[in-house]
Scaffold this motif. Structure first.
Motif, mmCIF file in Angstrom:
data_model
loop_
_atom_site.group_PDB
_atom_site.id
_atom_site.type_symbol
_atom_site.label_atom_id
_atom_site.label_comp_id
_atom_site.label_asym_id
_atom_site.label_seq_id
_atom_site.Cartn_x
_atom_site.Cartn_y
_atom_site.Cartn_z
ATOM 1 N N CYS A 291 1.594 14.780 -8.905
ATOM 2 C CA CYS A 291 2.650 15.794 -8.867
ATOM 3 C C CYS A 291 3.076 16.211 -10.268
ATOM 4 N N ASP A 292 3.031 15.287 -11.220
ATOM 5 C CA ASP A 292 3.352 15.662 -12.588
ATOM 6 C C ASP A 292 2.384 16.716 -13.103
ATOM 7 N N VAL A 293 1.113 16.575 -12.744
ATOM 8 C CA VAL A 293 0.121 17.574 -13.135
ATOM 9 C C VAL A 293 0.382 18.879 -12.399
ATOM 10 N N LEU A 294 0.708 18.784 -11.122
ATOM 11 C CA LEU A 294 0.984 19.995 -10.348
ATOM 12 C C LEU A 294 2.201 20.741 -10.877
ATOM 13 N N PHE B 141 0.819 -1.200 0.000
ATOM 14 C CA PHE B 141 0.000 0.000 0.000
ATOM 15 C C PHE B 141 0.860 1.260 0.000
ATOM 16 N N LEU B 142 2.022 1.189 0.616
ATOM 17 C CA LEU B 142 2.952 2.313 0.581
ATOM 18 C C LEU B 142 3.392 2.585 -0.850
ATOM 19 N N LYS B 143 3.745 1.540 -1.553
ATOM 20 C CA LYS B 143 4.173 1.674 -2.947
ATOM 21 C C LYS B 143 3.035 2.221 -3.805
ATOM 22 N N GLY B 144 1.842 1.714 -3.603
ATOM 23 C CA GLY B 144 0.700 2.176 -4.394
ATOM 24 C C GLY B 144 0.336 3.617 -4.116
ATOM 25 N N SER B 145 0.346 4.000 -2.846
ATOM 26 C CA SER B 145 0.007 5.385 -2.523
ATOM 27 C C SER B 145 1.080 6.340 -3.026
ATOM 28 N N CYS B 146 2.305 5.904 -2.985
ATOM 29 C CA CYS B 146 3.393 6.732 -3.530
ATOM 30 C C CYS B 146 3.198 6.922 -5.028
ATOM 31 N N ALA B 147 2.842 5.871 -5.707
ATOM 32 C CA ALA B 147 2.643 5.963 -7.157
ATOM 33 C C ALA B 147 1.475 6.870 -7.492
ATOM 34 N N LEU B 148 0.401 6.804 -6.713
ATOM 35 C CA LEU B 148 -0.749 7.668 -6.966
ATOM 36 C C LEU B 148 -0.400 9.138 -6.770
ATOM 37 N N SER B 149 0.313 9.442 -5.716
ATOM 38 C CA SER B 149 0.651 10.841 -5.462
ATOM 39 C C SER B 149 1.678 11.354 -6.462
ATOM 40 N N VAL C 232 3.002 21.197 -13.907
ATOM 41 C CA VAL C 232 2.530 22.032 -15.005
ATOM 42 C C VAL C 232 1.860 23.287 -14.456
ATOM 43 N N VAL C 233 1.014 23.125 -13.463
ATOM 44 C CA VAL C 233 0.325 24.267 -12.864
ATOM 45 C C VAL C 233 1.324 25.217 -12.206
ATOM 46 N N LEU C 234 2.282 24.660 -11.482
ATOM 47 C CA LEU C 234 3.268 25.490 -10.788
ATOM 48 C C LEU C 234 4.156 26.254 -11.766
ATOM 49 N N SER C 235 4.409 25.679 -12.922
ATOM 50 C CA SER C 235 5.248 26.373 -13.904
ATOM 51 C C SER C 235 4.535 27.566 -14.518
ATOM 52 N N GLU C 236 3.224 27.597 -14.440
ATOM 53 C CA GLU C 236 2.452 28.697 -15.016
ATOM 54 C C GLU C 236 2.153 29.803 -14.018
ATOM 55 N N GLN C 237 2.551 29.631 -12.766
ATOM 56 C CA GLN C 237 2.306 30.664 -11.761
ATOM 57 C C GLN C 237 3.239 31.845 -11.986
ATOM 58 N N GLY C 238 2.849 32.959 -11.433
ATOM 59 C CA GLY C 238 3.692 34.153 -11.537
ATOM 60 C C GLY C 238 3.361 34.960 -12.777
ATOM 61 N N ASP C 239 4.397 35.504 -13.381
ATOM 62 C CA ASP C 239 4.189 36.423 -14.499
ATOM 63 C C ASP C 239 3.809 35.726 -15.804
ATOM 64 N N GLY C 240 3.919 34.433 -15.885
ATOM 65 C CA GLY C 240 3.515 33.703 -17.076
ATOM 66 C C GLY C 240 4.575 33.641 -18.165
ATOM 67 N N ARG C 241 5.659 34.371 -17.988
ATOM 68 C CA ARG C 241 6.736 34.289 -18.968
ATOM 69 C C ARG C 241 7.568 33.045 -18.697
ATOM 70 N N PHE D 146 10.887 19.629 -13.988
ATOM 71 C CA PHE D 146 11.076 18.216 -14.298
ATOM 72 C C PHE D 146 12.542 17.805 -14.188
ATOM 73 N N SER D 147 13.446 18.711 -14.492
ATOM 74 C CA SER D 147 14.869 18.394 -14.331
ATOM 75 C C SER D 147 15.220 18.185 -12.863
ATOM 76 N N LEU D 148 14.662 19.026 -12.018
ATOM 77 C CA LEU D 148 14.938 18.877 -10.583
ATOM 78 C C LEU D 148 14.248 17.648 -9.998
ATOM 79 N N VAL D 149 13.091 17.301 -10.537
ATOM 80 C CA VAL D 149 12.449 16.056 -10.101
ATOM 81 C C VAL D 149 13.347 14.870 -10.471
ATOM 82 N N GLY D 150 13.874 14.875 -11.675
ATOM 83 C CA GLY D 150 14.785 13.805 -12.090
ATOM 84 C C GLY D 150 16.042 13.766 -11.249
#
Length: 168
Positions: free
Chosen positions: A62-65, A50-58, A67-76, A86-90
């Motif tokens: 985060c991949d969707v988040l 269940f730990l592995k499954g919940s980690c995979a779900l979250s 995208v949202v976080l990259s669009e915050q701020g001035d939009g440039r 994504f580079s820092l996630v990797g």
């Protein structure tokens, strides 16, 4: 009319025989799920699954988040921001297991389990950093790295535990 001879097979008396096979498949699936639940209930490593499954779900969320976080701020430069996230996630996925590997041994399963628990805490710190420091893209980026480091250690070490302690 359905006749169940044991818990894994069922037959029907129909003209086509098709419904009987569908019913048999359904009963086999239900029986398999019940056997799986009994196996998990009796095993000591069920929580790891269940730990592995919940980690995979979250992690997918985060991949969707990102995208949202990259669009915050001035939009440039939102494409550049997304690439950085994504580079820092990797990078976090690489660093987490590399940093914990000297302290973890498959011969001592408790160390692998402890690394999963501590890595869960590291992931939570990453999520909390996102929650409380949403104004700075660079702070969000650092916490994305922290979250990914914890998440990857959970993913890898829970997989190791499952492979070592479960029967095929």
């Amino acid at each position: 009319e359905y006749n169940v001879s044991d818990t894994t097979t069922a037959t029907t008396t129909t003209a086509t025989g098709k419904e009987g096979r569908q019913q048999s498949t359904l009963l086999e699936s239900i029986h398999g799920m019940i056997d799986g639940a009994k196996y998990l209930w009796s095993s000591f490593f069920a929580l790891i699954i269940f730990l592995k499954g919940s980690c995979a779900l979250s992690y997918g969320a985060c991949d969707v988040l990102n995208v949202v976080l990259s669009e915050q701020g001035d939009g440039r430069d939102k494409d550049k921001k997304l690439g950085i996230l994504f580079s820092l996630v990797g990078t976090g996925c690489l660093l987490g297991p590399l940093l914990t590997e000297p302290f973890v041994s498959v011969e001592r399963p408790s160390t692998v389990q402890l690394s999963c628990v501590l890595s869960f805490a590291v992931s939570v710190i990453g999520y909390l950093g996102w929650s409380f420091n949403g104004s700075s893209f660079w702070v969000i980026s650092i916490f994305a790295l922290v979250r990914a480091a914890g998440s990857s250690v959970i993913w890898i070490n829970s997989t190791i535990l499952l492979q070592k302690f479960s029967s095929p």
